[in-house]
Design an enzyme around this catalytic site. Structure first.
Site, PDB file in Angstrom:
ATOM      1  N   HIS A  56       0.845  -1.201   0.000  1.00  0.00           N
ATOM      2  CA  HIS A  56       0.000   0.000   0.000  1.00  0.00           C
ATOM      3  C   HIS A  56       0.875   1.243   0.000  1.00  0.00           C
ATOM      4  O   HIS A  56       1.539   1.566   0.995  1.00  0.00           O
ATOM      5  CB  HIS A  56      -0.909   0.001   1.231  1.00  0.00           C
ATOM      6  CG  HIS A  56      -1.931   1.104   1.215  1.00  0.00           C
ATOM      7  ND1 HIS A  56      -3.261   0.875   0.928  1.00  0.00           N
ATOM      8  CD2 HIS A  56      -1.827   2.437   1.435  1.00  0.00           C
ATOM      9  CE1 HIS A  56      -3.934   2.016   0.987  1.00  0.00           C
ATOM     10  NE2 HIS A  56      -3.065   2.981   1.292  1.00  0.00           N
ATOM     11  N   HIS A  58       1.395   5.431  -2.098  1.00  0.00           N
ATOM     12  CA  HIS A  58       0.870   6.497  -2.974  1.00  0.00           C
ATOM     13  C   HIS A  58       2.052   7.141  -3.683  1.00  0.00           C
ATOM     14  O   HIS A  58       2.590   8.169  -3.245  1.00  0.00           O
ATOM     15  CB  HIS A  58       0.082   7.522  -2.162  1.00  0.00           C
ATOM     16  CG  HIS A  58      -1.205   6.993  -1.608  1.00  0.00           C
ATOM     17  ND1 HIS A  58      -2.415   7.142  -2.245  1.00  0.00           N
ATOM     18  CD2 HIS A  58      -1.459   6.277  -0.489  1.00  0.00           C
ATOM     19  CE1 HIS A  58      -3.366   6.561  -1.529  1.00  0.00           C
ATOM     20  NE2 HIS A  58      -2.806   6.029  -0.456  1.00  0.00           N
ATOM     21  N   GLU A 212     -11.090   4.126   7.052  1.00  0.00           N
ATOM     22  CA  GLU A 212      -9.932   4.847   7.602  1.00  0.00           C
ATOM     23  C   GLU A 212     -10.466   5.973   8.473  1.00  0.00           C
ATOM     24  O   GLU A 212     -10.436   7.152   8.125  1.00  0.00           O
ATOM     25  CB  GLU A 212      -9.024   5.385   6.494  1.00  0.00           C
ATOM     26  CG  GLU A 212      -7.711   5.929   7.014  1.00  0.00           C
ATOM     27  CD  GLU A 212      -6.824   6.483   5.915  1.00  0.00           C
ATOM     28  OE1 GLU A 212      -5.705   6.936   6.253  1.00  0.00           O
ATOM     29  OE2 GLU A 212      -7.211   6.493   4.725  1.00  0.00           O
ATOM     30  N   TRP A 314       0.552  14.024   3.565  1.00  0.00           N
ATOM     31  CA  TRP A 314       0.055  13.363   4.768  1.00  0.00           C
ATOM     32  C   TRP A 314       1.141  13.037   5.777  1.00  0.00           C
ATOM     33  O   TRP A 314       0.869  12.870   6.949  1.00  0.00           O
ATOM     34  CB  TRP A 314      -0.685  12.076   4.380  1.00  0.00           C
ATOM     35  CG  TRP A 314      -1.915  12.339   3.582  1.00  0.00           C
ATOM     36  CD1 TRP A 314      -3.172  12.595   4.058  1.00  0.00           C
ATOM     37  CD2 TRP A 314      -2.014  12.399   2.155  1.00  0.00           C
ATOM     38  NE1 TRP A 314      -4.040  12.810   3.022  1.00  0.00           N
ATOM     39  CE2 TRP A 314      -3.360  12.697   1.838  1.00  0.00           C
ATOM     40  CE3 TRP A 314      -1.097  12.220   1.116  1.00  0.00           C
ATOM     41  CZ2 TRP A 314      -3.814  12.813   0.522  1.00  0.00           C
ATOM     42  CZ3 TRP A 314      -1.546  12.346  -0.190  1.00  0.00           C
ATOM     43  CH2 TRP A 314      -2.883  12.649  -0.478  1.00  0.00           C
TER      44      TRP A 314
END
Length: 424
Positions: A56, A58, A212, A314
């Site tokens: 996982h 990004h 989430e 983030w």
């Protein structure tokens, strides 16, 4: 023979093992192989592992920290808003350049397979085009799998579903979603149905950002498990994050975990990010926020750890080191028993490889000769030391090399760190 690695320790506990490689494949794994090769590496008891796998990530946002500004609150929602500000400023060249730099980091850390979500809510599909180019460039070194991710919500963005269909037609591998970010619980549930039916019709895998949230009533994982079973998609569907499960009551979870297992849905926790972004509305007692990793593993659910973010809107930290991820996961989940720590290593190697559907992954005759030699004697020691990757090998060829750690005796007369290596 192309390559023989001698005197290896393996993740399953076997020691003093030789590994023979020919034509990019492992052809033999045994004690004292009576073979010669054009290249020989003496592991000298060090751990030889299949490569790390990040289930996982990004990559479209990676290394964009500070553009166009810094996330001052450090929260998930400000990060999403900041990404919305950045998207109109993105260029394909900049996206490719940052992703390629990250892939260089990944190779050096023995990370040779990555599943990256890519935002499809920009009608230009600029990031999709960029990461498809990166996927092509890094194919000799990294297995890069892309997820069509509707960051703004499949229903909150009027063009998102059409963009997702276009992205899949362009060559993206996996259908993504974000049901908890839709306007209502009902819209979230409907998005799961729509996306699962589309994936089932086309034969795609599914990986959804799911629940989430700290809200214990965010229960889209139940809907995801239901549609997975209804559509016969067992083994092809993953729920990522699942942080609301940390806040759910035990009775409901005792019902939920068997549903997930029976549906063959896998789970991905992201320890660095989940511990950072969740529980922000709490004072004290303060929730940890990461999903119930140990409980899911005990229920027979496949669970992996992901890096999620590195220097982006983030998360301002990160380095592509999956041992750092395993180290954090081990602590947050309180998985400090011997077997549990070994499971945390599997959560960044064999478990994510299973989720990605990687073929010929592992250390056995017939597997791809993709290997990492670590400056550690066991998986637990590798996590403890965040061990140096002495050699990174792809299809039987060394593609990265680092020196082993060394230390000298201190003036105090205490043993050096290297003397605390556990070889037994």
């Amino acid at each position: 023979m192309d390559l023989i690695i001698r005197h290896a320790s393996l993740p399953d506990g076997r020691r003093d093992i030789d590994i023979a490689v020919q034509g990019g494949r492992i052809i033999a794994v045994d004690h004292a192989l009576p073979m010669q090769a054009s290249q020989e590496i003496d592991a000298a008891g060090d751990l030889v592992s299949p490569p790390f796998v990040d289930a996982h990530f990004h990559m479209d946002a990676t290394l964009s920290y500070g553009q166009p500004r810094v996330n001052q609150s450090g929260t998930l929602l400000e990060g999403i808003a900041l990404w919305g500000e950045l998207k109109p400023l993105l260029t394909q060249d900049a996206l490719v350049e940052r992703a390629m730099q990250y892939c260089d980091w990944a190779v050096g850390r023995g990370l040779l397979a990555i599943r990256s979500h890519v935002d499809i809510c920009d009608d230009r599909l600029l990031a999709v085009e960029a990461l498809l180019e990166v996927k092509k460039r890094v194919a000799p070194y990294i297995d890069l799998q892309l997820v069509a991710f509707p960051q703004d919500g499949i229903f909150r963005s009027a063009t998102a579903f059409g963009n997702l269909q276009r992205a899949m037609a362009m060559g993206v591998d996996v259908v993504g979603g974000i049901p908890h970010f839709e306007r209502t619980m009902a819209d979230g549930a409907e998005s799961v149905r729509l996306l699962c039916e589309f994936a089932a019709q086309k034969g795609y895998r599914v990986d959804m950002h799911c629940d989430e949230s700290d809200d214990p009533m965010s229960r889209h994982i139940e809907t995801l498990a239901f549609h997975t079973q209804r559509l016969g998609m067992q083994g092809r569907v993953t729920g990522s994050h699942l942080t609301s499960m940390h806040s759910m009551d035990n009775y409901y979870v005792s019902k939920l975990l068997p549903l997930i297992r029976e549906a063959g849905v896998s789970a991905i926790a992201n320890p660095l990010i989940n511990i950072t972004l969740q529980g922000r509305h709490d004072s004290y007692p303060k929730r940890r926020g990461m999903t119930r990793v140990a409980e899911m593993l005990a229920s027979g659910i496949t669970v992996a750890f992901g890096q999620d973010c590195t220097m982006d809107p983030w998360y301002s930290l990160g380095s592509g080191d999956m041992l750092e991820v395993a180290h954090m996961g081990l602590h947050v989940a309180q998985m400090t028993g011997q077997q549990a720590m070994q499971q945390c290593y599997a959560a960044v190697t064999e478990m994510p490889a299973q989720i990605l559907g990687l073929d010929n992954y592992g250390i056995y005759a017939g597997a791809n000769a993709d290997l990492v030699i670590l400056d550690a004697g066991s998986t637990i020691e590798a996590i403890r030391l965040r061990a140096a990757r002495r050699f990174v090998i792809r299809r039987g060829k060394v593609i990265s090399q680092s020196p082993a750690a060394s230390a000298s005796l201190s003036l105090s007369g205490r043993p050096a760190l290297a003397d605390f290596r556990l070889r037994s």
